[in-house]
Design a protein around this motif. Structure first.
Motif, PDB file in Angstrom:
ATOM      1  N   SER A 144      27.407  10.647  -1.251  1.00  0.00           N
ATOM      2  CA  SER A 144      26.618  11.250  -0.176  1.00  0.00           C
ATOM      3  C   SER A 144      26.675  10.431   1.102  1.00  0.00           C
ATOM      4  N   ASP A 145      27.188   9.186   0.998  1.00  0.00           N
ATOM      5  CA  ASP A 145      27.271   8.331   2.177  1.00  0.00           C
ATOM      6  C   ASP A 145      28.594   8.588   2.879  1.00  0.00           C
ATOM      7  N   ASP A 146      28.524   9.131   4.099  1.00  0.00           N
ATOM      8  CA  ASP A 146      29.740   9.468   4.838  1.00  0.00           C
ATOM      9  C   ASP A 146      30.390   8.263   5.498  1.00  0.00           C
ATOM     10  N   THR A 147      29.845   7.088   5.329  1.00  0.00           N
ATOM     11  CA  THR A 147      30.405   5.912   6.002  1.00  0.00           C
ATOM     12  C   THR A 147      31.379   5.173   5.088  1.00  0.00           C
ATOM     13  N   VAL A 148      32.208   5.932   4.380  1.00  0.00           N
ATOM     14  CA  VAL A 148      33.193   5.320   3.504  1.00  0.00           C
ATOM     15  C   VAL A 148      34.290   4.695   4.349  1.00  0.00           C
ATOM     16  N   ARG A 149      34.665   3.458   4.017  1.00  0.00           N
ATOM     17  CA  ARG A 149      35.689   2.768   4.799  1.00  0.00           C
ATOM     18  C   ARG A 149      36.961   2.648   3.973  1.00  0.00           C
ATOM     19  N   VAL A 150      38.099   2.874   4.618  1.00  0.00           N
ATOM     20  CA  VAL A 150      39.393   2.751   3.965  1.00  0.00           C
ATOM     21  C   VAL A 150      40.113   1.552   4.566  1.00  0.00           C
ATOM     22  N   ASN A 151      40.220   0.482   3.810  1.00  0.00           N
ATOM     23  CA  ASN A 151      40.885  -0.725   4.296  1.00  0.00           C
ATOM     24  C   ASN A 151      42.240  -0.877   3.620  1.00  0.00           C
ATOM     25  N   LEU A 152      43.179  -1.443   4.330  1.00  0.00           N
ATOM     26  CA  LEU A 152      44.485  -1.698   3.756  1.00  0.00           C
ATOM     27  C   LEU A 152      44.375  -2.873   2.806  1.00  0.00           C
ATOM     28  N   PRO A 153      44.758  -2.724   1.526  1.00  0.00           N
ATOM     29  CA  PRO A 153      44.550  -3.788   0.548  1.00  0.00           C
ATOM     30  C   PRO A 153      45.571  -4.900   0.686  1.00  0.00           C
ATOM     31  N   GLU A 154      45.214  -6.069   0.161  1.00  0.00           N
ATOM     32  CA  GLU A 154      46.176  -7.154   0.082  1.00  0.00           C
ATOM     33  C   GLU A 154      47.204  -6.800  -0.982  1.00  0.00           C
ATOM     34  N   ARG A 155      48.467  -7.229  -0.766  1.00  0.00           N
ATOM     35  CA  ARG A 155      49.529  -6.872  -1.690  1.00  0.00           C
ATOM     36  C   ARG A 155      49.309  -7.484  -3.075  1.00  0.00           C
ATOM     37  N   GLN A 156      48.679  -8.669  -3.138  1.00  0.00           N
ATOM     38  CA  GLN A 156      48.492  -9.333  -4.416  1.00  0.00           C
ATOM     39  C   GLN A 156      47.657  -8.502  -5.385  1.00  0.00           C
ATOM     40  N   GLU A 157      46.804  -7.619  -4.878  1.00  0.00           N
ATOM     41  CA  GLU A 157      45.932  -6.843  -5.742  1.00  0.00           C
ATOM     42  C   GLU A 157      46.681  -5.762  -6.507  1.00  0.00           C
ATOM     43  N   LEU A 158      47.935  -5.510  -6.131  1.00  0.00           N
ATOM     44  CA  LEU A 158      48.631  -4.350  -6.663  1.00  0.00           C
ATOM     45  C   LEU A 158      49.278  -4.586  -8.021  1.00  0.00           C
ATOM     46  N   SER A 159      49.242  -5.793  -8.559  1.00  0.00           N
ATOM     47  CA  SER A 159      49.943  -6.072  -9.812  1.00  0.00           C
ATOM     48  C   SER A 159      48.995  -6.203 -10.999  1.00  0.00           C
ATOM     49  N   THR A 160      47.749  -5.772 -10.855  1.00  0.00           N
ATOM     50  CA  THR A 160      46.752  -6.044 -11.884  1.00  0.00           C
ATOM     51  C   THR A 160      46.482  -4.873 -12.815  1.00  0.00           C
ATOM     52  N   ASP A 161      47.081  -3.693 -12.613  1.00  0.00           N
ATOM     53  CA  ASP A 161      46.806  -2.568 -13.482  1.00  0.00           C
ATOM     54  C   ASP A 161      48.055  -1.711 -13.638  1.00  0.00           C
ATOM     55  N   PRO A 162      48.074  -0.807 -14.658  1.00  0.00           N
ATOM     56  CA  PRO A 162      49.275   0.011 -14.919  1.00  0.00           C
ATOM     57  C   PRO A 162      49.694   0.852 -13.730  1.00  0.00           C
ATOM     58  N   GLU A 163      48.734   1.411 -13.000  1.00  0.00           N
ATOM     59  CA  GLU A 163      49.082   2.226 -11.842  1.00  0.00           C
ATOM     60  C   GLU A 163      49.802   1.393 -10.792  1.00  0.00           C
ATOM     61  N   ALA A 164      49.367   0.138 -10.633  1.00  0.00           N
ATOM     62  CA  ALA A 164      50.033  -0.745  -9.679  1.00  0.00           C
ATOM     63  C   ALA A 164      51.463  -1.019 -10.104  1.00  0.00           C
ATOM     64  N   ARG A 165      51.695  -1.177 -11.406  1.00  0.00           N
ATOM     65  CA  ARG A 165      53.055  -1.399 -11.892  1.00  0.00           C
ATOM     66  C   ARG A 165      53.919  -0.171 -11.659  1.00  0.00           C
ATOM     67  N   ARG A 166      53.340   1.015 -11.825  1.00  0.00           N
ATOM     68  CA  ARG A 166      54.098   2.238 -11.547  1.00  0.00           C
ATOM     69  C   ARG A 166      54.429   2.314 -10.057  1.00  0.00           C
ATOM     70  N   ARG A 168      54.822  -0.248  -8.126  1.00  0.00           N
ATOM     71  CA  ARG A 168      55.875  -1.240  -7.917  1.00  0.00           C
ATOM     72  C   ARG A 168      57.248  -0.666  -8.263  1.00  0.00           C
ATOM     73  N   ASN A 169      57.347   0.056  -9.365  1.00  0.00           N
ATOM     74  CA  ASN A 169      58.630   0.629  -9.772  1.00  0.00           C
ATOM     75  C   ASN A 169      59.098   1.700  -8.795  1.00  0.00           C
ATOM     76  N   ARG A 170      58.159   2.507  -8.289  1.00  0.00           N
ATOM     77  CA  ARG A 170      58.532   3.515  -7.291  1.00  0.00           C
ATOM     78  C   ARG A 170      59.031   2.838  -6.018  1.00  0.00           C
ATOM     79  N   VAL A 171      58.316   1.794  -5.616  1.00  0.00           N
ATOM     80  CA  VAL A 171      58.686   1.079  -4.403  1.00  0.00           C
ATOM     81  C   VAL A 171      60.051   0.415  -4.584  1.00  0.00           C
ATOM     82  N   ALA A 172      60.277  -0.185  -5.752  1.00  0.00           N
ATOM     83  CA  ALA A 172      61.556  -0.841  -6.021  1.00  0.00           C
ATOM     84  C   ALA A 172      62.708   0.149  -5.898  1.00  0.00           C
ATOM     85  N   ALA A 173      62.524   1.349  -6.458  1.00  0.00           N
ATOM     86  CA  ALA A 173      63.567   2.380  -6.349  1.00  0.00           C
ATOM     87  C   ALA A 173      63.756   2.794  -4.889  1.00  0.00           C
TER      88      ALA A 173
END
Length: 390
Positions: A144-166, A168-173
């Motif tokens: 209900s709070d319309d003040t949602v903020r979208v920040n660009l994440p640090e790259r290091q955070e992207l290797s911690t879960d299966p979706e991040a690994r997927r 990574r593989n898409r990006v590698a290709a």
């Protein structure tokens, strides 16, 4: 690497402008991070001299170049008073970065540049995924709070879960590197960036290994003891050797520069490469003399067919089967096995190939990755071969 936001509130370039001085345009902050600040554009300068014109640059209303940094620099060197531009408005900095990356897809890039592109693609994809998530939340009125903020994440955070690994593989290709090779090269490049802060010369030598030799050679340096790594890179940086293999040989023959205890530590730290049936390996016989018949295969890759009890490898090169030792090959992770087998199957039919087809297949069998254009050539050869057989 940060993808910082910057303001587009001011509009120094009217949207109708088609020609502007190259000196009034500013490079995008991400361009130097990915491709370097002092790229050599001498080849482009010569092409523009001959052709006398360039494709319009793409800029945002603030005069920041999104596509055409090399063209703008070449025009400046040539003393052009104006360059053609196409002014576009973007909804967000993320869209600008996405276009900057897409516009450089077909240019010649070093491996380092492709890995840095991948880092930024990871952040772009993560940002768009976050935006989609926020949009879904708003759509379903979960938040209900319309003040949602979208920040660009640090790259290091992207290797911690299966979706991040997927991701990574898409990006590698996307940047033309295999998933595991992309992960290893990323680790190497992060270490190089750290080294550059204190030992710039050695960092340049390590980049040379990564770009000109192989990911495997650069990764072995990462796994080596720091002192040994620095010694090897020192030899390369001073021009006494142009590969890690030659640098190590140089150190071993010049015993005054090599501590025996350090050599023993190095041998214990770097485990020999382990191969399996079905692996793709590149023949690496730089230590052999020119008289060896095997040298004609140097630089080509093939598929491991068999492993002997003593560790030797039987490698299918398409036109021949080679018996090699593990030290004679490097593992290749960037090429899809199915694509490699298509090339090797055609090479087995050498007597049915014309000269041009053999040249194309020889070229493909030396590549670290196969592009879409190259796959089109491969498919054309397969179709011609099938037509002959029928």
């Amino acid at each position: 690497m940060q993808c910082d936001e910057y303001s587009n509130d001011e509009y120094p370039i009217p949207l109708s402008t088609k020609l502007i001085s190259p000196l009034k345009l500013s490079p995008h902050p991400m361009n130097a991070d990915i491709y370097g600040a002092d790229e050599d554009v001498s080849d482009l300068v010569e092409l523009i001299k001959v052709g006398g014109e360039i494709r319009p640059l793409i800029v945002n209303p603030s005069g920041i170049i999104i596509s055409g940094h090399r063209r703008n620099r070449a025009a400046t060197i040539l003393g052009w008073s104006v360059v053609p531009v196409e002014v576009r408005e973007f909804d967000s900095p993320i869209e600008e970065i996405g276009l900057l990356l897409r516009e450089n897809t077909y240019r010649n890039r070093t491996l380092e540049q492709r890995i840095r592109e991948g880092w930024c693609w990871e952040m772009v994809e993560a940002a768009f995924a976050k935006q989609r998530q926020v949009a879904a939340l708003k759509q379903n009125q979960v938040n209900s709070d319309d003040t949602v903020r979208v920040n660009l994440p640090e790259r290091q955070e992207l290797s911690t879960d299966p979706e991040a690994r997927r991701t990574r593989n898409r990006v590698a290709a996307r940047v033309g590197v295999g998933g595991s090779s992309y992960a290893r090269a990323s680790k190497v490049l992060k270490a190089i960036d750290l080294m550059e802060q204190e030992y710039a010369q050695l960092a340049v030598a390590w980049k040379r290994v990564l770009n000109n030799q192989s990911i495997d050679a650069a990764y072995k340096l990462l796994k080596s003891p720091p002192l040994w790594r620095e010694r090897v890179l020192q030899v390369i940086s001073t021009g006494q050797a142009d590969t890690t293999i030659k640098a190590i040989a140089h150190l071993k023959t010049n015993t005054c520069t090599l501590n025996s205890q350090l050599e023993q530590e190095n041998q214990q730290t770097i485990e020999p490469e382990k191969f399996r049936v079905g692996d793709l390996v590149r023949v690496n016989l730089n230590y052999m003399k020119d008289s060896s018949d095997l040298l004609k295969w140097n630089g080509y890759w093939g598929e491991v067919l068999n492993l002997s009890l003593i560790g030797s490898l039987k490698v299918d090169m398409g036109a021949s089967i080679l018996n090699l030792m593990p030290k004679d090959v490097l593992k290749v992770d960037e090429i899809e096995l199915e694509q490699a087998r298509r090339i090797l199957n055609l090479k087995k039919q050498q007597d049915k190939l014309n000269d041009l087809e053999q040249i194309i297949l020889n070229f493909l069998q030396k590549q670290s990755s196969i592009s879409q254009d190259e796959l089109i050539h491969l498919q054309a050869i397969e179709q011609r071969m099938y037509a002959r057989q029928t």
